[in-house]
Design a protein around this motif. Structure first.
Motif, PDB file in Angstrom:
ATOM      1  N   ILE A  71       2.007   5.663  -5.683  1.00 12.12           N
ATOM      2  CA  ILE A  71       1.587   4.343  -5.205  1.00 12.12           C
ATOM      3  C   ILE A  71       1.026   4.522  -3.803  1.00 12.12           C
ATOM      4  CG2 ILE A  71       2.333   1.991  -4.697  1.00 12.12           C
ATOM      5  CD1 ILE A  71       4.550   2.376  -6.777  1.00 12.12           C
ATOM      6  N   ALA A  72      -0.262   4.258  -3.656  1.00 13.28           N
ATOM      7  CA  ALA A  72      -0.979   4.628  -2.435  1.00 13.28           C
ATOM      8  C   ALA A  72      -1.575   3.424  -1.728  1.00 13.28           C
ATOM      9  CB  ALA A  72      -2.096   5.618  -2.785  1.00 13.28           C
ATOM     10  N   CYS A 121      -3.334  -1.240  -1.856  1.00 14.58           N
ATOM     11  CA  CYS A 121      -4.178  -2.112  -1.027  1.00 14.58           C
ATOM     12  C   CYS A 121      -5.209  -1.300  -0.270  1.00 14.58           C
ATOM     13  CB  CYS A 121      -3.322  -2.894  -0.030  1.00 14.58           C
ATOM     14  SG  CYS A 121      -2.417  -1.862   1.146  1.00 14.58           S
ATOM     15  N   PRO A 122      -6.362  -1.911  -0.054  1.00 13.96           N
ATOM     16  CA  PRO A 122      -7.283  -1.362   0.940  1.00 13.96           C
ATOM     17  C   PRO A 122      -6.694  -1.656   2.316  1.00 13.96           C
ATOM     18  CG  PRO A 122      -8.097  -3.468   0.154  1.00 13.96           C
ATOM     19  CD  PRO A 122      -6.850  -3.162  -0.644  1.00 13.96           C
ATOM     20  N   THR A 123      -7.097  -0.916   3.332  1.00 13.97           N
ATOM     21  CA  THR A 123      -6.544  -1.162   4.663  1.00 13.97           C
ATOM     22  C   THR A 123      -7.618  -1.501   5.689  1.00 13.97           C
ATOM     23  OG1 THR A 123      -6.564   1.236   5.088  1.00 13.97           O
ATOM     24  CG2 THR A 123      -4.504   0.279   4.303  1.00 13.97           C
ATOM     25  N   PHE A 152       5.315   7.387  -2.705  1.00  8.84           N
ATOM     26  CA  PHE A 152       4.448   6.514  -1.911  1.00  8.84           C
ATOM     27  C   PHE A 152       3.528   7.396  -1.067  1.00  8.84           C
ATOM     28  CE2 PHE A 152       7.928   3.777  -3.054  1.00  8.84           C
ATOM     29  CZ  PHE A 152       7.304   2.576  -3.311  1.00  8.84           C
ATOM     30  N   TRP A 153       2.247   7.044  -1.060  1.00  5.39           N
ATOM     31  CA  TRP A 153       1.218   7.918  -0.489  1.00  5.39           C
ATOM     32  C   TRP A 153       0.361   7.149   0.501  1.00  5.39           C
ATOM     33  CZ3 TRP A 153       0.544  12.925  -0.274  1.00  5.39           C
ATOM     34  CH2 TRP A 153      -0.719  13.466  -0.024  1.00  5.39           C
ATOM     35  N   SER A 154       0.389   7.584   1.769  1.00 12.05           N
ATOM     36  CA  SER A 154      -0.476   7.009   2.799  1.00 12.05           C
ATOM     37  C   SER A 154      -1.008   8.174   3.617  1.00 12.05           C
ATOM     38  CB  SER A 154       0.300   6.020   3.678  1.00 12.05           C
ATOM     39  OG  SER A 154      -0.545   5.434   4.644  1.00 12.05           O
TER      40      SER A 154
END
Length: 202
Positions: free
Chosen positions: A100-101, A133-135, A57-59
């Motif tokens: 998954i970002a 998702c866009p944020t 997971f990528w943020s």
């Protein structure tokens, strides 16, 4: 979940405020990932089970606000390839590894446009990079940190993207504009999903 019989194993190698090159192959974060996955593999072998690393997971992105679109795009593909190669070497798996970002955004600066567009482009070009998702719908408490409610929504999208990608093996696409047309003072934008409602209050 009733649709699978997996025993999830979660690894945490997150660092706050780091650039993508500080999280890629050969860094402390990468080495921690390798160590944790190797430990999980060892436990699975001792218990006579099989382990597969399904996703990262990528943020991230604020630490690369000076990067060009092409520069960040290349680094994201390199990050993904490094984690996938490490996972395959440890587990011997043939299954793909997904990244998954969520798409980085900010309320205080316009410095993340290239990073946001690079993440979108990578998800469109690479079959195993998924943009959840866009944020831009976030509410912010400062330039880059979202409120608890906003982060709950982001987490729900990450979970949905993971479920559809990993369990149901469906192609997940985030909300995005697919065309735009300006007629006089009217801007007509077409999105890839139906049923959207325009917010009319600030």
């Amino acid at each position: 979940h009733t649709e699978h019989e997996y025993q999830p194993v979660l690894l945490n190698t997150a660092y706050s405020g780091f650039s993508i090159d500080q999280l890629s192959t050969g860094t402390a974060s990468y080495n921690e990932f390798v160590g944790q996955l190797q430990a999980a593999f060892n436990i699975s072998q001792a218990e006579g089970k099989t382990i597969v690393h399904l996703a990262n997971f990528w943020s991230q992105g604020e630490g690369n606000y000076r990067d060009s679109l092409n520069g960040y795009y290349s680094q994201l593909l390199t990050y993904h390839a490094g984690r996938e190669a490490a996972a395959r070497a440890i587990t011997g798996q043939h299954e793909p590894v997904y990244t998954i970002a969520s798409q980085v955004n900010s309320s205080g600066h316009d410095f993340v446009q290239s990073v946001a567009l690079a993440a979108l482009a990578a998800s469109e070009d690479h079959p195993h990079i998924v943009l959840a998702c866009p944020t831009y719908m976030r509410e912010f408490i400062d330039d880059v940190h979202g409120t608890g409610q906003s982060l709950d929504i982001e987490g729900a999208y990450l979970g949905l993207a993971a479920f559809l990608t990993l369990v149901r093996e469906q192609k997940f696409e985030p909300l995005k504009a697919v065309s735009s047309r300006l007629q006089g003072r009217i801007q007509e934008v077409t999105f890839n999903k139906a049923g959207l409602t325009l917010a009319t209050s600030a």
